[in-house]
Every structure is written in structure tokens, then in C-alpha cells.
Write a protein that holds these residues in place. Structure first.
Motif, PDB file in Angstrom:
ATOM      1  N   SER A  45       0.849  -1.210   0.000  1.00  0.00           N
ATOM      2  CA  SER A  45       0.000   0.000   0.000  1.00  0.00           C
ATOM      3  C   SER A  45       0.875   1.247   0.000  1.00  0.00           C
ATOM      4  O   SER A  45       0.583   2.228  -0.700  1.00  0.00           O
ATOM      5  N   THR A  67      -7.249  -2.213  -3.312  1.00  0.00           N
ATOM      6  CA  THR A  67      -6.660  -1.194  -2.426  1.00  0.00           C
ATOM      7  C   THR A  67      -5.767  -0.249  -3.242  1.00  0.00           C
ATOM      8  O   THR A  67      -5.797   0.971  -3.057  1.00  0.00           O
ATOM      9  N   SER A 111     -10.956  -2.138  10.169  1.00  0.00           N
ATOM     10  CA  SER A 111     -10.946  -3.233   9.188  1.00  0.00           C
ATOM     11  C   SER A 111      -9.523  -3.575   8.795  1.00  0.00           C
ATOM     12  O   SER A 111      -8.739  -2.698   8.423  1.00  0.00           O
ATOM     13  N   VAL A 113      -6.919  -4.769   6.226  1.00  0.00           N
ATOM     14  CA  VAL A 113      -6.883  -4.357   4.821  1.00  0.00           C
ATOM     15  C   VAL A 113      -7.418  -5.474   3.894  1.00  0.00           C
ATOM     16  O   VAL A 113      -7.829  -5.209   2.761  1.00  0.00           O
ATOM     17  N   THR A 115     -10.063  -6.684   2.975  1.00  0.00           N
ATOM     18  CA  THR A 115     -11.507  -6.462   2.852  1.00  0.00           C
ATOM     19  C   THR A 115     -11.774  -5.808   1.499  1.00  0.00           C
ATOM     20  O   THR A 115     -10.873  -5.227   0.882  1.00  0.00           O
ATOM     21  N   ALA A 117     -13.561  -3.063  -1.219  1.00  0.00           N
ATOM     22  CA  ALA A 117     -13.715  -1.593  -1.217  1.00  0.00           C
ATOM     23  C   ALA A 117     -15.026  -1.218  -0.523  1.00  0.00           C
ATOM     24  O   ALA A 117     -15.087  -0.235   0.225  1.00  0.00           O
ATOM     25  N   LYS A 120     -14.489  -1.331   3.127  1.00  0.00           N
ATOM     26  CA  LYS A 120     -13.645  -0.195   3.556  1.00  0.00           C
ATOM     27  C   LYS A 120     -14.464   1.097   3.591  1.00  0.00           C
ATOM     28  O   LYS A 120     -14.219   1.974   4.405  1.00  0.00           O
ATOM     29  N   THR A 123     -15.801   1.660   6.896  1.00  0.00           N
ATOM     30  CA  THR A 123     -14.774   1.483   7.930  1.00  0.00           C
ATOM     31  C   THR A 123     -14.267   2.825   8.425  1.00  0.00           C
ATOM     32  O   THR A 123     -14.185   3.784   7.652  1.00  0.00           O
ATOM     33  N   CYS A 126      -8.360   1.507   8.678  1.00  0.00           N
ATOM     34  CA  CYS A 126      -7.851   0.195   8.251  1.00  0.00           C
ATOM     35  C   CYS A 126      -6.579  -0.134   9.034  1.00  0.00           C
ATOM     36  O   CYS A 126      -5.975   0.731   9.665  1.00  0.00           O
ATOM     37  N   ALA A 297     -13.855   4.747   0.678  1.00  0.00           N
ATOM     38  CA  ALA A 297     -12.900   3.691   1.065  1.00  0.00           C
ATOM     39  C   ALA A 297     -11.485   4.243   1.253  1.00  0.00           C
ATOM     40  O   ALA A 297     -10.677   3.654   1.978  1.00  0.00           O
ATOM     41  N   PRO A 300     -10.350   5.575   5.344  1.00  0.00           N
ATOM     42  CA  PRO A 300      -9.725   4.707   6.380  1.00  0.00           C
ATOM     43  C   PRO A 300      -8.326   4.240   6.001  1.00  0.00           C
ATOM     44  O   PRO A 300      -7.498   3.982   6.886  1.00  0.00           O
ATOM     45  N   ILE A 301      -8.034   4.163   4.696  1.00  0.00           N
ATOM     46  CA  ILE A 301      -6.667   3.765   4.289  1.00  0.00           C
ATOM     47  C   ILE A 301      -5.715   4.922   4.579  1.00  0.00           C
ATOM     48  O   ILE A 301      -4.623   4.732   5.115  1.00  0.00           O
TER      49      ILE A 301
END
Ligand code: 13P
Ligand code: SF4
Length: 308
Positions: A45, A67, A111, A113, A115, A117, A120, A123, A126, A297, A300-301
Motif C-alpha cells: 500500500s 486497495t 478493518s 486491509v 476487505t 472496497a 472499507k 470502515t 484500516c 474507502a 480509512p486507508i
């Protein structure tokens, strides 16, 4: 075409199209060897967030490529093995989280990762196996937490942090097979070995394992770092088979003993030299996500990447 011809063609197309190949440690050795970047979920990521390639060929399972597409909307993200899924990602839906949020409006959803989209998008933050402890520790102590979808990783975090969380009952069909008995038996067989265990494993939160001084809980990248710098000569590896390729390459004079011969993710193995070449040649299969889901999504990332 021979493997050598396929690899040459992949290298040529990569340059011509300004493409980059990212691969997870669980992919086949020949895929790992052609990757521009090889890593665990967190490293991949982070790499996606900084690459300036036009095309990302994601050698891994679907949630990983998704992701990448969430993080990089202006790049073409290709997944060579279109139907490479994951038992964890498939254990929960966005609908499940929407219902939990309705019942727990002040609750926080963490969550893993692994998972989709859509999940997310519901979420709050992440995490990956490399940063899950830091992520959970960053959440104010008065907040109720739902941790999804890996029950073993969640239970391990609860043990390490002392923090109560509601756990989703998902598991990785590969790591769920790694039991306490297996680890104890192997450690008797190899008493001088360090034992490197992925927290998705069924045994990760058992006190009999946590109390073993030679046992360490790591993401795949953590295992690679530990083995490279440790003075030990033998390591019991409690994760997916593919990781051994990188471990052995970095430390040819050390011995790596797989915990159990069937710890193989068949989904990761769907990525081959042939379908990686086809991905580059035909620019397939493009990972597409509806923009409203992608925007939700991403948050949270980004929160996760800000923490580590
Ligand atoms: P990490 O990449 O975080 O080690 O997780 C392993 C995994 O199961 C990925 O599918
Ligand atoms: Fe999913 Fe487990 Fe395969 Fe990772 S190893 S992709 S968590 S099924």
C-alpha cells in the motif's frame, strides 16, 4: 514461449508502458523474482501511494489490487488473476457493517486491509498485520471497537493491548490451520529455532504460544527482517509457503522450516508468468471501483497510512 522469453517480453512491455509490477510474498517464486517491489500488505500500500508509474500490475489477490486502485485513481491498476479471492475478504459485506453502525452509532470499525472496497467504505480506520497494534492503540479508550474480519488477528491484538473489542468471525483458510499443537511439536523437533508466526494463525492468541520465549508474531515483512538480522541458523515459519522463497534468498545459509506442508494460498498461486504477460499485453483486467465507494474507502486507508 519459454519462461525466459515470457520474462524478457514482460521486461520490455514494462518499460514501454511505464508499468510497475508489485507482488506479495505469497506469490510464486518466479513472480517474486520479476517484481519491482515485493512486500507485505502494508509495504505494498505504501509503495502504491508513492509510485509514478502509469500502470500498476498487481500480482496478488483481488482486495490488494482494489486497495491500489482506491489509493491511485489516476493509474491503471491491472490484476493478472482476475478471480483470485480471499476467504477473509469474502467473510463480510458492507451491509454487515452498515447494520453494526446503525446499532452502534458511536462505535469505531477497524478493518483489516483484507476487505473489499465496499467494506472499507463503511470502515473508520484500516490496518494490516504490520500495524494493527498501533492502529488499535490510536483509538480513544472510551470507544467501542468492532474489529473485522480476522478473528485470530483481533484476538491477538486484544491479548497484546488488553483492549476489549468485538470480533468478526472471519478467518484466513490458510492460517486457520496453524494450531498450537503444531507449533509446540515443531519447536520440540527444532529446539534451537526461532518460531516466526503470522498473527492470522489460529494459535496466535494462545498463552502457550505467547509464553514461548523463541516465538515471535510478525507480518510477512517482519519475518523477513527478523530472519535476516538474527544470529540464529534455523527458523520455523508459520505462514504461507511463498515467504520462504524470499527468506532463503536473503539468507542462503540459514534453514527455514515450514510449519505444515499445506500452508499454501491457492488464490495467490493463480498469478503466473503467463497471465502477468497477458495483463501487460492486453492491459487486463482493469480494477474498477465506483467513484462514490472509492472516495469513502480511501479515508480509512489514509488514516492508517498517516499512523505508519
Ligand atoms: P501481510 O501481508 O500483512 O503479512 O498479510 C498476509 C496475508 O494474508 C495477505 O493476504
Ligand atoms: Fe486471503 Fe489467507 Fe490467501 Fe492471504 S493467505 S490472500 S488472507 S486466503
Amino acid at each position: 514461449m519459454t519462461d525466459k522469453e515470457i520474462i524478457d517480453r514482460i521486461q520490455y512491455l514494462k518499460k514501454e508502458k511505464n508499468a510497475v509490477i508489485l507482488a506479495h510474498y505469497y506469490t510464486r517464486p518466479e513472480i517474486q523474482d520479476i517484481a519491482d517491489y515485493l512486500g507485505d500488505s502494508l509495504g505494498l500500500s505504501q509503495e502504491v501511494a508513492k509510485t509514478d508509474a502509469d500502470i500498476i500490475v498487481f500480482c496478488g489477490v483481488h482486495f490488494m489490487a482494489e486497495t491500489a486502485a482506491i489509493i491511485s485513481p489516476n493509474k491503471k491498476v491491472l490484476i493478472p488473476a482476475r478471480f483470485a479471492g480471499c476467504s477473509l475478504a469474502e467473510s463480510i459485506t458492507g451491509y454487515d457493517l452498515r447494520e453494526w453502525k446503525k446499532a452502534n452509532p458511536a462505535g469505531v470499525v477497524v478493518s483489516y486491509v483484507n476487505t473489499t472496497a465496499e467494506v472499507k467504505a463503511w470502515t473508520d480506520i484500516c490496518c494490516t498485520s504490520a500495524n494493527a497494534l498501533q492502529v488499535v492503540e490510536s483509538i480513544p479508550s472510551d470507544k467501542k471497537i468492532l474489529f473485522v474480519p480476522d478473528k485470530n488477528l483481533g484476538a491477538w491484538i486484544m491479548k497484546k493491548t488488553g483492549r476489549e473489542m468485538e470480533l468478526w468471525a472471519g478467518d484466513c483458510c490458510v492460517h486457520e490451520r496453524i494450531t498450537t499443537e503444531m507449533v509446540l511439536e515443531k519447536s520440540k523437533e527444532y529446539p534451537d529455532a526461532d518460531i516466526l508466526i503470522h498473527p492470522e494463525s489460529n494459535c496466535s492468541h494462545d498463552d502457550r504460544i505467547l509464553n514461548l520465549p523463541q516465538a515471535y508474531m510478525y507480518s510477512t515483512a517482519g519475518m523477513v527482517k527478523h530472519a535476516a538480522k538474527s544470529p540464529k541458523k534455523q527458523f520455523i515459519i508459520a505462514t504461507e509457503l511463498g515467504t520462504i522463497h524470499k527468506l532463503q534468498k536473503d539468507s542462503p545459509n540459514k534453514e527455514f522450516i515450514l510449519i505444515y506442508p499445506q500452508t499454501i494460498c491457492g488464490q495467490m498461486k493463480k498469478v503466473t508468468l503467463q497471465n502477468t504477460l497477458e495483463a501487460l499485453e492486453k492491459e487486463q483486467y482493469v480494477v474498477e471501483i465506483a467513484e462514490d465507494i472509492r472516495e469513502k474507502a480511501l479515508k480509512p486507508i489514509e488514516r492508517m497510512l498517516e499512523i505508519c
